[in-house]
Design a protein around this motif. Structure first.
Motif, PDB file in Angstrom:
ATOM      1  N   ALA A   1       0.831  -1.209   0.000  1.00 11.91           N
ATOM      2  CA  ALA A   1       0.000   0.000   0.000  1.00 11.91           C
ATOM      3  C   ALA A   1       0.863   1.254   0.000  1.00 11.91           C
ATOM      4  CB  ALA A   1      -0.930  -0.009   1.212  1.00 11.91           C
ATOM      5  N   LEU A   2       1.886   1.243   0.830  1.00 10.29           N
ATOM      6  CA  LEU A   2       2.724   2.447   0.957  1.00 10.29           C
ATOM      7  C   LEU A   2       3.561   2.688  -0.286  1.00 10.29           C
ATOM      8  CD1 LEU A   2       4.014   2.076   4.629  1.00 10.29           C
ATOM      9  CD2 LEU A   2       2.313   3.667   3.772  1.00 10.29           C
TER      10      LEU A   2
ATOM     11  N   MET B   1       1.019   2.087  -4.093  1.00 10.91           N
ATOM     12  CA  MET B   1      -0.093   3.008  -4.281  1.00 10.91           C
ATOM     13  C   MET B   1       0.316   4.467  -4.115  1.00 10.91           C
ATOM     14  SD  MET B   1      -3.066   0.822  -2.314  1.00 10.91           S
ATOM     15  CE  MET B   1      -4.306   2.092  -2.599  1.00 10.91           C
ATOM     16  N   PHE B   2       1.162   4.738  -3.120  1.00 11.22           N
ATOM     17  CA  PHE B   2       1.500   6.140  -2.870  1.00 11.22           C
ATOM     18  C   PHE B   2       2.681   6.606  -3.700  1.00 11.22           C
ATOM     19  CE2 PHE B   2       1.685  10.108  -0.882  1.00 11.22           C
ATOM     20  CZ  PHE B   2       2.993  10.387  -0.542  1.00 11.22           C
TER      21      PHE B   2
ATOM     22  N   ARG C   1       3.961  12.695   7.857  1.00 12.96           N
ATOM     23  CA  ARG C   1       3.384  11.368   7.630  1.00 12.96           C
ATOM     24  C   ARG C   1       4.304  10.276   8.184  1.00 12.96           C
ATOM     25  NH1 ARG C   1      -0.843  11.483   3.800  1.00 12.96           N
ATOM     26  NH2 ARG C   1      -1.038  13.467   2.683  1.00 12.96           N
TER      27      ARG C   1
ATOM     28  N   ASP D   1      -1.165   3.181   7.814  1.00 11.00           N
ATOM     29  CA  ASP D   1      -0.876   3.781   6.510  1.00 11.00           C
ATOM     30  C   ASP D   1      -1.232   5.263   6.533  1.00 11.00           C
ATOM     31  OD1 ASP D   1      -0.537   4.526   3.920  1.00 11.00           O
ATOM     32  OD2 ASP D   1      -1.919   3.055   3.060  1.00 11.00           O
TER      33      ASP D   1
ATOM     34  N   PHE E   1       0.140   7.386   4.579  1.00  7.78           N
ATOM     35  CA  PHE E   1       0.511   7.944   3.282  1.00  7.78           C
ATOM     36  C   PHE E   1      -0.637   8.001   2.281  1.00  7.78           C
ATOM     37  CE2 PHE E   1       4.438   6.681   5.248  1.00  7.78           C
ATOM     38  CZ  PHE E   1       5.256   7.768   4.994  1.00  7.78           C
ATOM     39  N   ASN E   2      -1.660   7.226   2.514  1.00  2.48           N
ATOM     40  CA  ASN E   2      -2.812   7.258   1.614  1.00  2.48           C
ATOM     41  C   ASN E   2      -3.992   8.007   2.218  1.00  2.48           C
ATOM     42  OD1 ASN E   2      -2.123   5.773  -0.877  1.00  2.48           O
ATOM     43  ND2 ASN E   2      -1.578   4.179   0.595  1.00  2.48           N
ATOM     44  N   GLN E   3      -3.694   8.861   3.185  1.00  5.67           N
ATOM     45  CA  GLN E   3      -4.698   9.707   3.809  1.00  5.67           C
ATOM     46  C   GLN E   3      -4.582  11.117   3.221  1.00  5.67           C
ATOM     47  OE1 GLN E   3      -6.781   9.076   6.659  1.00  5.67           O
ATOM     48  NE2 GLN E   3      -6.280   6.910   6.687  1.00  5.67           N
ATOM     49  N   ASN E   4      -5.716  11.761   3.015  1.00 11.58           N
ATOM     50  CA  ASN E   4      -5.676  13.181   2.672  1.00 11.58           C
ATOM     51  C   ASN E   4      -4.954  13.903   3.789  1.00 11.58           C
ATOM     52  OD1 ASN E   4      -6.820  16.037   2.910  1.00 11.58           O
ATOM     53  ND2 ASN E   4      -7.564  15.431   0.885  1.00 11.58           N
TER      54      ASN E   4
END
Length: 291
Positions: A38-39, A42-43, A202, A282, A284-287
């Motif tokens: 995910a990190l 995706m990011f 982050r 996670d 890093f995938n947060q607004n």
């Protein structure tokens, strides 16, 4: 907190000598593979296989501190035993998480010092506070910092001191997974200092969450109480960027944040503590505005 119930690190604290503890005492979810994907994928938009395949080597340390006396030997101080058991428990927790993901966890070393120290990352004084050096996989800690916590940073306490150490271990975990390197590259490519700072925030909040994961996993063994958790929460709130800025300059400048606000630090620590799941860390995938 019954920290003496926690396992030993097996020589992971490198300092002879000692000192006492202030105030009479210092103070399960899925595997981590999904978090890595995910990190990284995706990011950061890179091949997760490059990270899953290895963590990068570390050059040798520039100094060779002496190992503390082993358990039960003359000369071992209470602070050395405390550091050794907290480190031993983080080794056990993260070693198990990495093993479940098919990876090998490299155990970090804790180097207590007084006044100043030379690390592979350079010379540092006690004013720097506890820090992790990724070049030698060591956590450097002036134990006078515990006294500062008692006087200023949330009141201290066994679990509060443990939170500080577990946060630095969280940075080691990020280094092992390649997350720290990815963030460093993103910061270098940032167009403004404020944008670069957001990546640092982050990273720090994720280390807080990882510290909470550790706390969850040792909760039963260490007989953690609500008071212990309050100690850690009070410390997390006391070292939020907004609180420190307000104390030092009388105003808050969010664009200059490097570690996150008090509310953010408490929330992410508690997120890890309540779930015990590193995949929930996670950040890093947060607004950014919703961190």
């Amino acid at each position: 907190m019954d920290w003496k119930n926690l396992p030993r690190s097996g020589g992971g604290v490198q300092r002879s000598g000692g000192g006492g503890l202030p105030g009479g005492g210092l103070a399960v979810g899925g595997g981590i593979g999904g978090l890595i994907i995910a990190l990284i994928a995706m990011f950061f938009g890179v091949d997760p296989g490059a990270v899953l395949g290895g963590g990068g080597g570390a050059p040798p340390a520039q100094t060779q501190p002496q190992s503390v006396p082993q358990a039960g030997q003359p000369g071992e101080s209470e602070v050395d035993e405390f550091l050794d058991r907290i480190l031993g428990s983080t080794n056990e927790v993260w070693g198990g998480i990495f093993q479940q993901a098919g990876r090998t966890y490299t155990k970090p070393v804790v180097v207590p010092f007084t006044g100043a120290v030379r690390s592979a990352c350079g010379q540092a004084s006690s004013a720097v506070g506890p820090f992790y050096c990724p070049l030698d996989n060591k956590i450097y800690l002036d134990t006078a910092f515990f006294d500062q916590m008692d006087r200023r940073l949330g009141g201290g306490g066994d679990f509060a001191y443990s939170y500080v150490i577990a946060h630095e271990v969280g940075h080691h975990v990020q280094n092992e997974l390649g997350i720290a390197d990815q963030v460093s590259r993103a910061q270098q490519q940032a167009r403004t200092e404020a944008e670069a700072n957001t990546y640092g925030v982050r990273l720090e909040l994720q280390a807080d969450c990882f510290a909470g994961v550790w706390g969850n996993r040792v909760s039963s063994l260490a007989n953690l109480t609500q008071q212990d958790v309050r100690e850690a929460v009070n410390t997390a709130a006391a070292i939020g960027d907004d609180t420190l800025q307000r104390q030092s300059q009388g105003r808050v400048v969010p664009d200059a944040f490097t570690h996150g606000s008090s509310e953010q630090r408490v929330r992410w620590f508690m997120k890890g503590f309540q779930s015990g799941d590193p995949n929930g860390c996670d950040t890093f995938n947060q607004n950014y505005g919703q961190l």
